[in-house]
Design a protein around this motif. Structure first.
Motif, PDB file in Angstrom:
ATOM      1  N   GLY A  71      -1.735  52.265 -39.705  1.00  0.00           N
ATOM      2  CA  GLY A  71      -1.172  51.810 -40.982  1.00  0.00           C
ATOM      3  C   GLY A  71      -1.999  52.209 -42.193  1.00  0.00           C
ATOM      4  O   GLY A  71      -1.862  51.614 -43.264  1.00  0.00           O
ATOM      5  N   PHE A  72      -2.844  53.235 -42.041  1.00  0.00           N
ATOM      6  CA  PHE A  72      -3.667  53.674 -43.179  1.00  0.00           C
ATOM      7  C   PHE A  72      -2.796  54.048 -44.383  1.00  0.00           C
ATOM      8  O   PHE A  72      -1.770  54.710 -44.237  1.00  0.00           O
ATOM      9  CB  PHE A  72      -4.460  54.945 -42.824  1.00  0.00           C
ATOM     10  CG  PHE A  72      -5.691  54.727 -41.987  1.00  0.00           C
ATOM     11  CD1 PHE A  72      -5.855  53.593 -41.207  1.00  0.00           C
ATOM     12  CD2 PHE A  72      -6.714  55.674 -41.975  1.00  0.00           C
ATOM     13  CE1 PHE A  72      -6.995  53.404 -40.439  1.00  0.00           C
ATOM     14  CE2 PHE A  72      -7.851  55.500 -41.206  1.00  0.00           C
ATOM     15  CZ  PHE A  72      -7.996  54.366 -40.440  1.00  0.00           C
ATOM     16  N   SER A  73      -3.258  53.671 -45.572  1.00  0.00           N
ATOM     17  CA  SER A  73      -2.656  54.237 -46.784  1.00  0.00           C
ATOM     18  C   SER A  73      -3.657  55.151 -47.486  1.00  0.00           C
ATOM     19  O   SER A  73      -3.352  55.722 -48.531  1.00  0.00           O
ATOM     20  CB  SER A  73      -2.179  53.130 -47.729  1.00  0.00           C
ATOM     21  OG  SER A  73      -3.173  52.145 -47.893  1.00  0.00           O
ATOM     22  N   ASP A 102      -4.182  72.209 -44.593  1.00  0.00           N
ATOM     23  CA  ASP A 102      -3.368  71.639 -43.514  1.00  0.00           C
ATOM     24  C   ASP A 102      -3.652  70.145 -43.361  1.00  0.00           C
ATOM     25  O   ASP A 102      -2.734  69.347 -43.172  1.00  0.00           O
ATOM     26  CB  ASP A 102      -3.661  72.353 -42.186  1.00  0.00           C
ATOM     27  CG  ASP A 102      -3.190  73.808 -42.221  1.00  0.00           C
ATOM     28  OD1 ASP A 102      -2.392  74.153 -43.114  1.00  0.00           O
ATOM     29  OD2 ASP A 102      -3.647  74.600 -41.367  1.00  0.00           O
ATOM     30  N   LEU A 103      -4.937  69.779 -43.442  1.00  0.00           N
ATOM     31  CA  LEU A 103      -5.298  68.368 -43.282  1.00  0.00           C
ATOM     32  C   LEU A 103      -4.681  67.528 -44.408  1.00  0.00           C
ATOM     33  O   LEU A 103      -4.048  66.483 -44.166  1.00  0.00           O
ATOM     34  CB  LEU A 103      -6.827  68.223 -43.278  1.00  0.00           C
ATOM     35  CG  LEU A 103      -7.371  66.795 -43.308  1.00  0.00           C
ATOM     36  CD1 LEU A 103      -6.947  66.002 -42.069  1.00  0.00           C
ATOM     37  CD2 LEU A 103      -8.910  66.809 -43.400  1.00  0.00           C
ATOM     38  N   ILE A 104      -4.826  68.002 -45.633  1.00  0.00           N
ATOM     39  CA  ILE A 104      -4.312  67.242 -46.789  1.00  0.00           C
ATOM     40  C   ILE A 104      -2.785  67.155 -46.725  1.00  0.00           C
ATOM     41  O   ILE A 104      -2.204  66.083 -46.955  1.00  0.00           O
ATOM     42  CB  ILE A 104      -4.849  67.855 -48.108  1.00  0.00           C
ATOM     43  CG1 ILE A 104      -6.354  67.544 -48.218  1.00  0.00           C
ATOM     44  CG2 ILE A 104      -4.085  67.346 -49.330  1.00  0.00           C
ATOM     45  CD1 ILE A 104      -7.110  68.247 -49.319  1.00  0.00           C
ATOM     46  N   ASP A 105      -2.138  68.251 -46.352  1.00  0.00           N
ATOM     47  CA  ASP A 105      -0.674  68.208 -46.241  1.00  0.00           C
ATOM     48  C   ASP A 105      -0.232  67.216 -45.156  1.00  0.00           C
ATOM     49  O   ASP A 105       0.738  66.483 -45.318  1.00  0.00           O
ATOM     50  CB  ASP A 105      -0.104  69.599 -45.941  1.00  0.00           C
ATOM     51  CG  ASP A 105      -0.173  70.501 -47.180  1.00  0.00           C
ATOM     52  OD1 ASP A 105      -0.435  69.969 -48.288  1.00  0.00           O
ATOM     53  OD2 ASP A 105      -0.008  71.731 -47.041  1.00  0.00           O
ATOM     54  N   GLU A 106      -0.964  67.230 -44.062  1.00  0.00           N
ATOM     55  CA  GLU A 106      -0.631  66.321 -42.955  1.00  0.00           C
ATOM     56  C   GLU A 106      -0.776  64.862 -43.402  1.00  0.00           C
ATOM     57  O   GLU A 106       0.046  64.005 -43.073  1.00  0.00           O
ATOM     58  CB  GLU A 106      -1.584  66.624 -41.776  1.00  0.00           C
ATOM     59  CG  GLU A 106      -1.222  65.958 -40.469  1.00  0.00           C
ATOM     60  CD  GLU A 106       0.057  66.500 -39.841  1.00  0.00           C
ATOM     61  OE1 GLU A 106       0.571  67.557 -40.278  1.00  0.00           O
ATOM     62  OE2 GLU A 106       0.573  65.830 -38.919  1.00  0.00           O
ATOM     63  N   LEU A 107      -1.820  64.591 -44.176  1.00  0.00           N
ATOM     64  CA  LEU A 107      -2.023  63.225 -44.679  1.00  0.00           C
ATOM     65  C   LEU A 107      -0.884  62.827 -45.602  1.00  0.00           C
ATOM     66  O   LEU A 107      -0.293  61.747 -45.466  1.00  0.00           O
ATOM     67  CB  LEU A 107      -3.365  63.132 -45.426  1.00  0.00           C
ATOM     68  CG  LEU A 107      -4.619  63.221 -44.553  1.00  0.00           C
ATOM     69  CD1 LEU A 107      -5.868  63.433 -45.416  1.00  0.00           C
ATOM     70  CD2 LEU A 107      -4.791  61.957 -43.696  1.00  0.00           C
ATOM     71  N   ILE A 108      -0.566  63.720 -46.530  1.00  0.00           N
ATOM     72  CA  ILE A 108       0.475  63.389 -47.509  1.00  0.00           C
ATOM     73  C   ILE A 108       1.825  63.178 -46.812  1.00  0.00           C
ATOM     74  O   ILE A 108       2.569  62.260 -47.127  1.00  0.00           O
ATOM     75  CB  ILE A 108       0.530  64.476 -48.615  1.00  0.00           C
ATOM     76  CG1 ILE A 108      -0.777  64.396 -49.444  1.00  0.00           C
ATOM     77  CG2 ILE A 108       1.759  64.308 -49.508  1.00  0.00           C
ATOM     78  CD1 ILE A 108      -0.983  65.506 -50.436  1.00  0.00           C
ATOM     79  N   ARG A 109       2.093  64.031 -45.823  1.00  0.00           N
ATOM     80  CA  ARG A 109       3.348  63.864 -45.046  1.00  0.00           C
ATOM     81  C   ARG A 109       3.426  62.477 -44.414  1.00  0.00           C
ATOM     82  O   ARG A 109       4.477  61.917 -44.202  1.00  0.00           O
ATOM     83  CB  ARG A 109       3.375  64.913 -43.925  1.00  0.00           C
ATOM     84  CG  ARG A 109       4.515  65.916 -44.058  1.00  0.00           C
ATOM     85  CD  ARG A 109       4.777  66.692 -42.772  1.00  0.00           C
ATOM     86  NE  ARG A 109       3.595  67.322 -42.189  1.00  0.00           N
ATOM     87  CZ  ARG A 109       3.062  68.476 -42.610  1.00  0.00           C
ATOM     88  NH1 ARG A 109       3.591  69.129 -43.617  1.00  0.00           N
ATOM     89  NH2 ARG A 109       2.009  68.978 -42.013  1.00  0.00           N
ATOM     90  N   ASN A 110       2.251  61.947 -44.106  1.00  0.00           N
ATOM     91  CA  ASN A 110       2.192  60.619 -43.454  1.00  0.00           C
ATOM     92  C   ASN A 110       1.910  59.482 -44.440  1.00  0.00           C
ATOM     93  O   ASN A 110       1.498  58.396 -44.032  1.00  0.00           O
ATOM     94  CB  ASN A 110       1.139  60.646 -42.348  1.00  0.00           C
ATOM     95  CG  ASN A 110       1.623  61.398 -41.129  1.00  0.00           C
ATOM     96  OD1 ASN A 110       2.425  60.877 -40.370  1.00  0.00           O
ATOM     97  ND2 ASN A 110       1.186  62.629 -40.969  1.00  0.00           N
ATOM     98  N   ASP A 111       2.104  59.769 -45.728  1.00  0.00           N
ATOM     99  CA  ASP A 111       1.886  58.758 -46.785  1.00  0.00           C
ATOM    100  C   ASP A 111       0.470  58.199 -46.796  1.00  0.00           C
ATOM    101  O   ASP A 111       0.250  57.012 -47.020  1.00  0.00           O
ATOM    102  CB  ASP A 111       2.876  57.579 -46.645  1.00  0.00           C
ATOM    103  CG  ASP A 111       4.298  58.044 -46.774  1.00  0.00           C
ATOM    104  OD1 ASP A 111       4.557  58.848 -47.691  1.00  0.00           O
ATOM    105  OD2 ASP A 111       5.133  57.645 -45.939  1.00  0.00           O
ATOM    106  N   ILE A 112      -0.478  59.052 -46.514  1.00  0.00           N
ATOM    107  CA  ILE A 112      -1.884  58.630 -46.544  1.00  0.00           C
ATOM    108  C   ILE A 112      -2.565  59.354 -47.708  1.00  0.00           C
ATOM    109  O   ILE A 112      -2.566  60.582 -47.772  1.00  0.00           O
ATOM    110  CB  ILE A 112      -2.597  58.961 -45.203  1.00  0.00           C
ATOM    111  CG1 ILE A 112      -1.897  58.221 -44.045  1.00  0.00           C
ATOM    112  CG2 ILE A 112      -4.075  58.594 -45.270  1.00  0.00           C
ATOM    113  CD1 ILE A 112      -2.415  58.575 -42.655  1.00  0.00           C
ATOM    114  N   GLU A 113      -3.103  58.569 -48.616  1.00  0.00           N
ATOM    115  CA  GLU A 113      -3.734  59.130 -49.826  1.00  0.00           C
ATOM    116  C   GLU A 113      -5.086  59.758 -49.459  1.00  0.00           C
ATOM    117  O   GLU A 113      -5.971  59.065 -48.955  1.00  0.00           O
ATOM    118  CB  GLU A 113      -3.976  57.964 -50.802  1.00  0.00           C
ATOM    119  CG  GLU A 113      -4.595  58.332 -52.113  1.00  0.00           C
ATOM    120  CD  GLU A 113      -3.557  58.717 -53.152  1.00  0.00           C
ATOM    121  OE1 GLU A 113      -2.521  58.048 -53.276  1.00  0.00           O
ATOM    122  OE2 GLU A 113      -3.819  59.717 -53.849  1.00  0.00           O
ATOM    123  N   PRO A 114      -5.265  61.063 -49.732  1.00  0.00           N
ATOM    124  CA  PRO A 114      -6.579  61.645 -49.443  1.00  0.00           C
ATOM    125  C   PRO A 114      -7.600  61.248 -50.502  1.00  0.00           C
ATOM    126  O   PRO A 114      -7.329  61.331 -51.695  1.00  0.00           O
ATOM    127  CB  PRO A 114      -6.322  63.159 -49.497  1.00  0.00           C
ATOM    128  CG  PRO A 114      -4.995  63.344 -50.122  1.00  0.00           C
ATOM    129  CD  PRO A 114      -4.305  62.032 -50.245  1.00  0.00           C
TER     130      PRO A 114
END
Ligand code: BG6
Length: 480
Positions: A71-73, A102-114
């Motif tokens: 549930g990370f945001s 790739d990492l940042i895109d993956e985070l954003i796709r999962n609604d996780i703020e880098p």
């Protein structure tokens, strides 16, 4: 608890590049000083090196999926300078920067703020070979070259930036955090010189974020321990004030006010430890305004008076290499100013780090009321020997207890008006500790490897994983 955590409060966890990524020499990356230091640590102490670490480089999609499941945001991580610019400056390493895209895109796709840290101890080794790394002023210009590229690259995707990780801890544990060539070892002035160069680099990074990132927010990540006096004697009280000035205010004043704390500077000047400051430096530092401060909190500290004639010499922080309580190698001492010591009121971890949730509440109140800027937690956690049971479980109730009490303390500070943006404890997954290999674990996600054998770095969910999942689902309401 009075109010609820605000909507939009960022919950997550943290890591740093060299401690999780591995792939230390893959896809064009060259060594960083941590690759070299950690090889030495393996030779000397048998602690895992950074070659494979937690192999996050190859597992990042699985790791982000697990973060999402918890549930990370938000997720706070660092970029390895030597992956992006293997020689520190010059041509960008396309495959290296692609990993972070790739990492940042993956985070954003999962609604996780880098939440991105630009520098976490891992200077490109080439720059150490070229000019002794952070000891030389040239590093500031080279850092600017790297930071400008990275900030520009991610300006539309990353809002929160932290500049340099834990300058205060770098000063204390200089040889663990920076490669120091033989000829400089034992020279304590370079601790403060390196710190001064980092202050310049920090200011430049703040200016770059403000120049390049629309709506961007930037601040340092400071390793912070409030200092209590050992007793209520006026001498111990004064010692605690001195320790606070040199260990804490010395960084807070730079980040928030743009100057060096006078008492600390006078002490350093009197002992030939003050950094060389060139014309224009303090103006630059003042221009590098922070929007927030990120705090890494593990323990509180304690100080007592140390008379000049006590027959002691200046020394810096000790470490516990064994994980057996009581084997800490020593305490920082500045005769005539202060001496750090164990706090008899607090229990400790196996590595002699005091456990003090109230210390977190205290520092939030103290910092916010003085400087009035938003704060966030980018590290907080309990290093422990975890046991993997035969049926693949990790019962880390001690970690749950530690985190629960710290979240409660953070909430109490918020109830008294402190503005806190995020809670990202250490660490999202197990990783190599900076001082104790992989047997000292911090993660919610267990990484199945040992110091000697990286095995396959299989991921397993600890009890704390499920507990944190409930905490996040209830926005911090369900802690028990
Ligand atoms: C902080 C660092 O000082 O503490 C992390 O930013 C580090 O990199 C963490 O891992 C815990 O310290 P250690 O020595 O137990 O790894």
């Amino acid at each position: 608890m009075k109010k609820e955590f605000p909507k939009g409060f960022l919950w997550g966890a943290s890591t740093s590049a060299y401690q999780v990524e591995g792939a230390a020499y893959e896809d064009g990356k060259k060594a960083s000083q941590q690759d070299v230091i950690n090889h030495e640590n393996y030779e000397k102490h048998g602690f895992a090196n950074a070659d494979i670490a937690s192999d996050h480089y190859h597992h990042f999609k699985e790791d982000v999926a697990l973060m999402k499941e918890m549930g990370f945001s938000a997720y706070r991580f660092s970029i390895a300078w030597s992956r992006v610019f293997p020689d520190g400056v010059g041509d960008v390493n396309e495959k290296g920067i692609q990993f972070y895209r790739d990492l940042i895109d993956e985070l954003i796709r999962n609604d996780i703020e880098p939440i991105v840290t630009l520098y976490h101890y891992d200077l490109p080794w080439t720059l150490v070979e070229k000019y002794d790394g952070w000891i030389d002023r040239q590093v500031v210009a080279d850092f600017e070259y790297y930071a400008r590229y990275v900030i520009n690259e991610f300006k539309d995707k990353v809002k929160y930036w932290t500049t340099i990780n834990e300058q205060s801890i770098i000063v204390q544990y200089i040889e663990q955090k920076c490669f120091i060539p033989e000829k400089y070892r034992g020279n304590n002035q370079i601790r403060y010189q390196i710190n001064h160069h980092m202050n310049l680099a920090h200011a430049i990074a703040c200016k770059l974020v403000h120049e390049l990132v629309p709506g961007g927010m930037v601040g340092a990540a400071l390793g912070y321990a409030p200092v209590y006096p050992l007793s209520s004697s006026p001498q111990d009280m004064m010692a605690a004030q001195n320790a606070h000035d040199l260990r804490n205010a010395f960084y807070l004043d730079i980040y928030f006010k743009g100057f060096y704390t006078k008492s600390a500077m006078i002490y350093l000047e009197e002992h030939g430890l003050a950094p060389v400051i060139e014309p224009g430096d303090m103006e630059l530092i003042e221009e590098g305004e922070s929007d927030f401060l990120a705090l890494n909190y593990y323990y509180s500290d304690c100080a007592k008076a140390c008379p000049l004639d006590a027959g002691k010499e200046i020394s810096y922080g000790g470490v516990n290499l064994s994980g057996k309580k009581g084997e800490m190698s020593g305490f920082e001492t500045h005769p005539g100013f202060y001496e750090m010591c164990k706090n008899p009121n607090l229990d400790t971890t196996d590595w002699d780090w005091s456990i003090d949730p109230t210390g977190l509440e205290y520092l939030f109140r103290d910092i916010y009321m003085r400087y009035n800027k938003p704060l966030m937690i980018t590290e907080n956690g309990m290093g422990a020997f975890d046991t993997l049971t035969e049926d693949g479980k990790i019962h880390d109730d001690y970690r749950i207890q530690y985190l629960r009490e710290h979240i409660k303390a953070m909430k109490r500070a918020m109830d008294y008006g402190v503005e806190i943006l995020a809670y990202c404890p250490w660490s999202a997954l197990d990783l190599i500790s900076t001082s104790n290999g992989v047997k000292k674990r911090y993660g919610f996600i267990y990484v199945d490897r040992t110091d000697d054998d990286p095995k396959e770095c299989k991921r397993l969910k600890k009890d704390s994983f499920y507990w944190y999942q409930k905490v996040l689902k209830s926005n911090g309401d369900e802690l028990d």
